[in-house]
Enzyme design. Structure first.
Site, short mmCIF file in Angstrom:
data_model
loop_
_atom_site.label_atom_id
_atom_site.label_comp_id
_atom_site.label_asym_id
_atom_site.label_seq_id
_atom_site.Cartn_x
_atom_site.Cartn_y
_atom_site.Cartn_z
N ASP A 75 -3.61 -19.64 27.59
CA ASP A 75 -2.15 -19.58 27.46
C ASP A 75 -1.72 -18.23 26.89
OD1 ASP A 75 0.43 -20.48 27.59
OD2 ASP A 75 0.32 -21.75 25.81
N HIS B 170 -0.55 -12.20 34.01
CA HIS B 170 -1.61 -12.98 34.66
C HIS B 170 -2.76 -12.06 35.11
CE1 HIS B 170 0.72 -16.55 34.31
NE2 HIS B 170 1.63 -16.22 35.21
N LEU C 272 -24.86 -20.93 34.47
CA LEU C 272 -23.57 -21.41 33.96
C LEU C 272 -22.78 -22.12 35.05
CD1 LEU C 272 -21.29 -21.25 31.71
CD2 LEU C 272 -20.52 -19.20 32.93
C1 FPP Z 1 -0.64 -19.75 31.07
O1 FPP Z 1 0.09 -18.68 30.51
C2 FPP Z 1 -1.50 -19.26 32.13
C3 FPP Z 1 -1.49 -19.71 33.41
C4 FPP Z 1 -0.57 -20.75 33.89
C5 FPP Z 1 -2.37 -19.13 34.44
C6 FPP Z 1 -3.73 -18.68 34.03
C7 FPP Z 1 -4.14 -17.62 34.96
C8 FPP Z 1 -4.99 -16.58 34.69
C9 FPP Z 1 -5.68 -16.41 33.42
C10 FPP Z 1 -5.22 -15.50 35.70
C11 FPP Z 1 -5.95 -15.78 36.93
C12 FPP Z 1 -6.95 -16.86 36.92
C13 FPP Z 1 -8.01 -16.89 37.76
C14 FPP Z 1 -8.91 -18.08 37.74
C15 FPP Z 1 -8.32 -15.78 38.65
P1 FPP Z 1 1.68 -18.72 30.56
O2 FPP Z 1 2.11 -18.00 31.80
O3 FPP Z 1 2.17 -20.12 30.47
O4 FPP Z 1 2.04 -17.90 29.29
P2 FPP Z 1 3.33 -18.08 28.35
O5 FPP Z 1 3.20 -19.43 27.70
O6 FPP Z 1 3.20 -16.97 27.37
O7 FPP Z 1 4.53 -17.98 29.23
#
Ligand code: FPP
Length: 248
Positions: free
Chosen positions: A30, A47, A141
């Protein structure tokens, strides 16, 4: 492409990690959006930075010799995000596998998807299924990506599978339910880490978390380094796990 060795016992001791490491760690990644916002940049930039952090954490999990790492990449609720952000996440997933698959495979990592790939665009599905099939016999893994995943949907699916098998109700037990989940073949979930300060599960591995330890860190996911990861593991190793029993 590089082959990464497992850490030796001496190295683990030097890192403060000699002892019982978790077998299976789940991570709620997150804070990508906040990371981008604090830099006055669009959310997809966060992201992308998150994808880079993930690269390092998967490598670290491999070097530490963890059995399984499960990351929450896209939830059943994430479809409600703006279409540009959803498309950016799909693009990153495709890019991630195109870039990483050779190295993951060469290091014996097995890719597993938890969730329903059905609704994804063909390109995303193809890159995921290629990665899953190509690494299916790897013994290192297990890197599990929870994608279009929601724990309630997972449990609903498991109940349907069991109902369809027309099993006698008395034969349904916890073990059967566990085996009917996406995680059926994985070790017990020992630890859940959530970055970026929130303290909730957000529909992630609810059944599997029954006896997991939780570590919450304020660090935003793109800033989550192998060192931060090891701090969470050290915290886990300090915990006394009782599983409902009395431990003297
Ligand atoms: C939450 O942060 C994150 C996500 C919904 C997406 C996670 C994606 C990645 C780490 C990148 C790509 C992944 C792969 C597997 C290639 P948020 O956007 O909710 O953050 P915020 O709470 O600060 O808005």
């Amino acid at each position: 492409m590089r082959i990464y060795d497992r850490y030796s016992d001496d190295k683990l001791e030097e890192l403060g990690l000699s002892g019982k490491l978790p077998k299976h760690v789940g991570i709620i990644m997150d804070g990508n959006g906040r990371w981008a916002k604090s830099r006055l940049m669009p959310r997809p930039v966060g992201h992308r930075a998150g994808m880079e952090a993930l690269h390092e954490i998967v490598r670290e999990a491999h070097c530490l010799g963890l059995e399984a790492l499960t990351v929450y990449a896209f939830s059943t609720e994430n479809w409600q995000r703006p279409v540009q952000e959803v498309n950016a996440l799909f693009g990153l997933l495709t890019e991630y596998f195109a870039k990483e698959i050779d190295e993951l495979d060469a290091n014996g990592v097995r890719i597993i998807a938890l969730g329903d790939l059905g609704p994804f665009p063909e390109k995303v599905k193809a890159c995921m299924t290629d990665a899953i099939e190509r690494t299916a016999s790897n013994k290192g893994l297990r890197f599990c990506i929870a994608i279009n995943y929601g724990s309630r949907a997972e449990i609903t699916r498991a109940v349907r599978l069991i109902a369809r098998s027309r099993i006698e109700p008395e034969m349904i037990n916890e073990d059967l339910i566990s085996r009917s989940l996406y995680t059926g073949e994985l070790p017990e979930l020992d630890l859940i880490i959530r970055t970026a300060g929130e303290q909730r599960l957000s529909n992630f591995l609810l059944w599997q978390a029954a006896y997991s330890e939780f570590v919450f860190t304020p660090v935003l996911w793109p800033d989550f380094t192998p060192e931060e990861f090891r701090k969470c593991l050290i915290e886990f190793m300090k915990r006394t796990r009782r599983f409902g029993k009395v431990v003297e």
